[in-house]
Design an enzyme around this catalytic site. Structure first.
Site, PDB file in Angstrom:
ATOM      1  N   ASN A  47       0.872  -1.184   0.000  1.00  0.00           N
ATOM      2  CA  ASN A  47       0.000   0.000   0.000  1.00  0.00           C
ATOM      3  C   ASN A  47       0.908   1.233   0.000  1.00  0.00           C
ATOM      4  O   ASN A  47       1.568   1.513   0.994  1.00  0.00           O
ATOM      5  CB  ASN A  47      -0.880  -0.054   1.264  1.00  0.00           C
ATOM      6  CG  ASN A  47      -1.697   1.202   1.463  1.00  0.00           C
ATOM      7  OD1 ASN A  47      -1.795   2.047   0.564  1.00  0.00           O
ATOM      8  ND2 ASN A  47      -2.277   1.343   2.636  1.00  0.00           N
ATOM      9  N   TRP A  48       0.927   1.925  -1.124  1.00  0.00           N
ATOM     10  CA  TRP A  48       1.843   3.074  -1.238  1.00  0.00           C
ATOM     11  C   TRP A  48       1.287   4.325  -0.553  1.00  0.00           C
ATOM     12  O   TRP A  48       1.975   5.330  -0.460  1.00  0.00           O
ATOM     13  CB  TRP A  48       2.129   3.383  -2.716  1.00  0.00           C
ATOM     14  CG  TRP A  48       2.807   2.275  -3.463  1.00  0.00           C
ATOM     15  CD1 TRP A  48       3.165   1.043  -2.975  1.00  0.00           C
ATOM     16  CD2 TRP A  48       3.222   2.278  -4.838  1.00  0.00           C
ATOM     17  NE1 TRP A  48       3.762   0.285  -3.956  1.00  0.00           N
ATOM     18  CE2 TRP A  48       3.806   1.029  -5.113  1.00  0.00           C
ATOM     19  CE3 TRP A  48       3.143   3.218  -5.876  1.00  0.00           C
ATOM     20  CZ2 TRP A  48       4.327   0.697  -6.372  1.00  0.00           C
ATOM     21  CZ3 TRP A  48       3.654   2.887  -7.133  1.00  0.00           C
ATOM     22  CH2 TRP A  48       4.243   1.643  -7.366  1.00  0.00           C
ATOM     23  N   LYS A  49       0.041   4.265  -0.140  1.00  0.00           N
ATOM     24  CA  LYS A  49      -0.622   5.400   0.535  1.00  0.00           C
ATOM     25  C   LYS A  49      -0.491   6.684  -0.304  1.00  0.00           C
ATOM     26  O   LYS A  49      -0.467   6.615  -1.524  1.00  0.00           O
ATOM     27  CB  LYS A  49      -0.070   5.581   1.947  1.00  0.00           C
ATOM     28  CG  LYS A  49      -0.116   4.280   2.757  1.00  0.00           C
ATOM     29  CD  LYS A  49       0.096   4.478   4.218  1.00  0.00           C
ATOM     30  CE  LYS A  49       0.142   3.142   4.911  1.00  0.00           C
ATOM     31  NZ  LYS A  49       0.188   3.240   6.349  1.00  0.00           N
ATOM     32  N   HIS A  80      -9.326   0.651   5.478  1.00  0.00           N
ATOM     33  CA  HIS A  80      -8.013   0.800   6.117  1.00  0.00           C
ATOM     34  C   HIS A  80      -8.182   1.663   7.367  1.00  0.00           C
ATOM     35  O   HIS A  80      -9.006   2.578   7.386  1.00  0.00           O
ATOM     36  CB  HIS A  80      -7.034   1.450   5.129  1.00  0.00           C
ATOM     37  CG  HIS A  80      -5.622   1.426   5.627  1.00  0.00           C
ATOM     38  ND1 HIS A  80      -5.156   2.342   6.538  1.00  0.00           N
ATOM     39  CD2 HIS A  80      -4.592   0.588   5.355  1.00  0.00           C
ATOM     40  CE1 HIS A  80      -3.886   2.074   6.804  1.00  0.00           C
ATOM     41  NE2 HIS A  80      -3.522   1.005   6.100  1.00  0.00           N
ATOM     42  N   GLU A 102      -6.602   4.062   8.485  1.00  0.00           N
ATOM     43  CA  GLU A 102      -6.464   5.504   8.234  1.00  0.00           C
ATOM     44  C   GLU A 102      -7.751   6.070   7.646  1.00  0.00           C
ATOM     45  O   GLU A 102      -8.136   7.197   7.939  1.00  0.00           O
ATOM     46  CB  GLU A 102      -5.244   5.758   7.322  1.00  0.00           C
ATOM     47  CG  GLU A 102      -3.948   5.515   8.078  1.00  0.00           C
ATOM     48  CD  GLU A 102      -2.777   5.069   7.219  1.00  0.00           C
ATOM     49  OE1 GLU A 102      -2.829   5.188   5.984  1.00  0.00           O
ATOM     50  OE2 GLU A 102      -1.786   4.572   7.810  1.00  0.00           O
ATOM     51  N   GLU A 158      -4.745  -5.590  10.889  1.00  0.00           N
ATOM     52  CA  GLU A 158      -3.715  -4.570  11.066  1.00  0.00           C
ATOM     53  C   GLU A 158      -3.916  -3.879  12.414  1.00  0.00           C
ATOM     54  O   GLU A 158      -4.737  -2.950  12.525  1.00  0.00           O
ATOM     55  CB  GLU A 158      -3.815  -3.527   9.953  1.00  0.00           C
ATOM     56  CG  GLU A 158      -3.631  -4.113   8.570  1.00  0.00           C
ATOM     57  CD  GLU A 158      -3.117  -3.070   7.588  1.00  0.00           C
ATOM     58  OE1 GLU A 158      -2.037  -3.273   7.049  1.00  0.00           O
ATOM     59  OE2 GLU A 158      -3.793  -2.048   7.402  1.00  0.00           O
ATOM     60  N   GLY A 186       2.947   1.785  10.878  1.00  0.00           N
ATOM     61  CA  GLY A 186       3.845   2.925  10.710  1.00  0.00           C
ATOM     62  C   GLY A 186       4.596   3.306  11.977  1.00  0.00           C
ATOM     63  O   GLY A 186       5.202   4.376  12.050  1.00  0.00           O
ATOM     64  N   SER A 237       3.952  -2.602  10.234  1.00  0.00           N
ATOM     65  CA  SER A 237       5.416  -2.589  10.297  1.00  0.00           C
ATOM     66  C   SER A 237       6.054  -3.900   9.839  1.00  0.00           C
ATOM     67  O   SER A 237       7.045  -4.359  10.412  1.00  0.00           O
ATOM     68  CB  SER A 237       5.895  -2.208  11.700  1.00  0.00           C
ATOM     69  OG  SER A 237       5.451  -0.899  12.029  1.00  0.00           O
ATOM     70  N   GLY A 270       3.006  -1.239   4.290  1.00  0.00           N
ATOM     71  CA  GLY A 270       3.003   0.188   3.983  1.00  0.00           C
ATOM     72  C   GLY A 270       4.414   0.666   3.679  1.00  0.00           C
ATOM     73  O   GLY A 270       4.918   0.543   2.563  1.00  0.00           O
ATOM     74  N   GLY A 271       5.072   1.181   4.700  1.00  0.00           N
ATOM     75  CA  GLY A 271       6.390   1.809   4.530  1.00  0.00           C
ATOM     76  C   GLY A 271       7.392   0.979   3.740  1.00  0.00           C
ATOM     77  O   GLY A 271       8.066   1.498   2.829  1.00  0.00           O
TER      78      GLY A 271
HETATM   79  C1  PEP Z   1      -0.545  -0.189   6.358  1.00  0.00           C
HETATM   80  O1  PEP Z   1      -0.791   0.995   6.405  1.00  0.00           O
HETATM   81  O2  PEP Z   1      -1.345  -0.968   5.825  1.00  0.00           O
HETATM   82  C2  PEP Z   1       0.678  -0.662   6.989  1.00  0.00           C
HETATM   83  C3  PEP Z   1       0.709  -1.881   7.395  1.00  0.00           C
HETATM   84  O3  PEP Z   1       1.699   0.261   7.139  1.00  0.00           O
HETATM   85  P1  PEP Z   1       3.180  -0.047   7.694  1.00  0.00           P
HETATM   86  O4  PEP Z   1       3.677  -1.301   7.019  1.00  0.00           O
HETATM   87  O5  PEP Z   1       3.977   1.165   7.329  1.00  0.00           O
HETATM   88  O6  PEP Z   1       3.046  -0.245   9.172  1.00  0.00           O
END
Ligand code: PEP
Length: 250
Positions: free
Chosen positions: A9-11, A95, A97, A167, A173, A213, A234-235
């Site tokens: 997920n590039w957000k 999600h 967010e 999640e 994050g 993460s 994500g990251g």
């Molecule tokens: C996400 O937002 O779906 C996620 C898991 O982010 P991160 O890997 O950065 O924690």
């Protein structure tokens, strides 16, 4: 039996040039991977370009969100038909967010899920608890509510096609990953909830991803857990090398 998924997920990151570089690099690094479904969710503005770069590859395209109505006066929103048209095969729904900053609820998740399924877009439905909910022993109750309400009214046949992503919000994050035991415990609970809602067979077919993460250093131990069928990243999905290593978990 359940084909693993590694989804990135590039957000709200990467303009068109940056997205192009990332997808071109990633394609080369994962071109020989056959046993994992690889999915990327770029921002809306890069979907068209990334889609054109994915033709004939082993990487699939996802949207990070969509509206539940098919068309109409919804300024700023994107419909399921538009996503299918641009080449999306998956959509991330609910999600944390989106729930936290854009007032998404289990009800809107449910509406989006039905719209996605009616249009053959595979939904990745996100659930997870906050730190306060975990610390007050509410995690399982919250997750059960998210699953029961979010997936209500779905047929057993359709349920098998849904992908769920657990999640924990405190792990997104933050650099804090749930331990493999914590993650497995919740994944097993989600599968038990799905069994009660649908059937043994449907629950056994549904892929449950872990997100929070995930990085090259922890993906292997997470993927060894019985009920973890993949990861939502994500990251670490913003760098081709790290996401490729995650895709090639051992
Ligand atoms: C996400 O937002 O779906 C996620 C898991 O982010 P991160 O890997 O950065 O924690």
């Amino acid at each position: 039996m359940r084909r693993p998924i590694a989804a990135g997920n590039w957000k709200m990151n990467n303009n068109i040039d940056e997205s192009e570089k990332l997808i071109v690099d990633l394609k080369a690094l994962v071109k020989d991977v056959e046993d994992v479904e690889i999915v990327v969710a770029p921002p809306f503005t890069a979907l068209s370009m990334v889609s054109s770069r994915l033709i004939g590859t082993n990487i699939k395209l996802a949207s990070q969100n969509m509206h539940f109505e098919s068309s109409g006066a919804y300024t700023g929103e994107v419909s399921v038909n538009m996503l299918v048209d641009v080449g999306c095969e998956y959509v991330i729904i609910g999600h944390s967010e989106r729930r936290a900053y854009f007032a998404e609820t289990n009800d809107t998740v449910n509406k989006k899920l039905k719209t996605a399924m009616n249009n053959d877009l595979t939904p990745i439905v996100c659930v997870g608890e906050t730190l306060a909910q975990r610390e007050s022993d509410k995690a399982f109750e919250v997750i059960e509510g998210q699953i029961k309400q979010g997936l209500s009214g779905i047929s057993v046949e359709d349920a098998e096609k849904i992908v769920v992503a657990y999640e924990p919000i405190w792990a997104i994050g933050t650099g804090k990953t749930a331990t493999k035991e914590q993650a497995q415990e919740v994944h097993a609970f989600i599968r038990k909830t799905l069994t009660a809602m649908f059937s043994d067979n449907a629950a056994a077919a549904i892929r449950i991803l872990y997100g929070g993460s995930v990085k090259p250093e922890n993906v292997d131990e997470l993927m060894l857990q019985e009920d973890i069928d993949g990861v939502l990243v994500g990251g670490a999905a913003l760098k081709a090398e790290s996401f490729a290593r995650i895709v090639k978990f051992q």
